[in-house]
Motif scaffolding. Sequence first.
Motif, short mmCIF file in Angstrom:
data_model
loop_
_atom_site.label_atom_id
_atom_site.label_comp_id
_atom_site.label_asym_id
_atom_site.label_seq_id
_atom_site.Cartn_x
_atom_site.Cartn_y
_atom_site.Cartn_z
N UNK A 135 0.81 -1.22 0.00
CA UNK A 135 0.00 0.00 0.00
C UNK A 135 0.85 1.28 0.00
N UNK A 139 -0.56 5.07 -1.78
CA UNK A 139 -1.04 6.27 -1.07
C UNK A 139 -0.10 7.45 -1.29
N UNK A 200 -15.52 6.21 -1.15
CA UNK A 200 -14.50 5.43 -1.86
C UNK A 200 -15.09 4.79 -3.11
N UNK A 202 -13.08 3.30 -5.48
CA UNK A 202 -11.98 2.50 -6.04
C UNK A 202 -12.19 1.04 -5.69
N UNK B 93 -6.07 7.83 2.45
CA UNK B 93 -5.45 8.07 1.14
C UNK B 93 -4.02 8.60 1.23
N UNK B 178 -7.02 11.09 -4.88
CA UNK B 178 -6.06 9.97 -5.03
C UNK B 178 -6.83 8.66 -5.17
N UNK B 179 -6.56 7.92 -6.22
CA UNK B 179 -7.33 6.71 -6.51
C UNK B 179 -6.78 5.51 -5.77
N UNK B 180 -7.06 5.46 -4.49
CA UNK B 180 -6.64 4.34 -3.67
C UNK B 180 -7.80 4.00 -2.73
N UNK B 181 -7.96 2.70 -2.46
CA UNK B 181 -9.05 2.26 -1.58
C UNK B 181 -8.90 2.91 -0.20
#
Lengths: 219, 219
Positions: A135, A139, A200, A202, B93, B178-181
């Motif tokens: 991760x 991020x 979210x 994504x 994020x 930001x495209x993150x879970x």
Amino acid sequence: MNAAPSSRTRIRRIPELAVYEREVLHGILDAGYLCHLAFQDENGSHCIPMAYWRINDALYIHGSNGSRLMKHLSSGAEVSIAISHLDGLVLARSAFNHSMNYRSVVIYGKFVTVIEAEQKMAALDAFMDKLAPGRKNEVRSGSKQELGATIVLKITLDEAAAKVRSGGAEDDTKDMHIEVWAGVLPFQTLQAKPVPNEDCKVDAPLYVACWQGGKQGQS
Amino acid sequence: MNAAPSSRTRIRRIPELAVYEREVLHGILDAGYLCHLAFQDENGSHCIPMAYWRINDALYIHGSNGSRLMKHLSSGAEVSIAISHLDGLVLARSAFNHSMNYRSVVIYGKFVTVIEAEQKMAALDAFMDKLAPGRKNEVRSGSKQELGATIVLKITLDEAAAKVRSGGAEDDTKDMHIEVWAGVLPFQTLQAKPVPNEDCKVDAPLYVACWQGGKQGQS
């Protein structure tokens, strides 16, 4: 080696449960996220829960440089840190012989501050890798300002000991005729269904998709 | 009331997470079995995991009268006790806004010894009722000798505070693109399949038969 590294880590109470091997210590640390930290200041003794992680033979914590606690710990305060996992309730035939199965580590020493920027970043990356592998590349990384506002502290496991109880009830011979169930009621920390933020949009990455049903707390 | 009972239980770090209500404190205590105990002696600060239980507005522990720890605690040592439940990892994020969901209580004060035999027996019965309701009537009760060898200590929750974080990730507005879970990876402590002692020939009572699948750690 299975010898206590110091007088205060020599386990006196039920010493046959004491373990000093590195692999056991590391396993117990790696199975958890929260430690409890004991220290003394002008207001007395304090016991504070903190997030932690392990790198090699050291435990790390982090916090805000505005925190009184972090300032105190980084100034060379003597601390004791415990990590404990409760594995089960042990039901014996007599009230007196009831027990619990657990794995715990107690560490003594002083924290040192991780000052050098690259080492600090590597330590925080290792923490993120423990929480969610990979991760750190997804991020937004810590800005210079955020890293500056974060204190990372490290304590070696030089003075540490584990204590582990496992297995069933141990009854006195004279109690074996008592007709009552004897054994262990175990606990298992499960990884439950992930809860995405409402905002979210994504898709879940692998470490989220595979989270549910995984087991924590095993060494 | 939601005001800190003392200066050292007033939560300064993220004070909006502080809770001082009795019901919340009691719920967090009742959801666990292990506390961590901080105290100071001639060898420094110590952090020790201990089994505990609650009766009314007090926390109880027990131990052997041969234990140095119990002797020290019963002699009026100032202690701090923490009970913590980790509920989930909070993935934001930005690296900086990652967090954890938890419920914790920290107690300050001194233990008093429960000396009177009837009170001591009632306290130990309450502990057994927490472990396995009704079991106190099935097992062999503590003998006079066993009770004599057991110290029961009590500390009131007069100086105690809870800290609770729940809910999703809280990101900075500038990071929302930001495209993150983002969300929570929760933990759940489950009661797993009971393990009878090999020498146990007795059918499982209700509290054993119903153990598996039950959930622990909820307040």
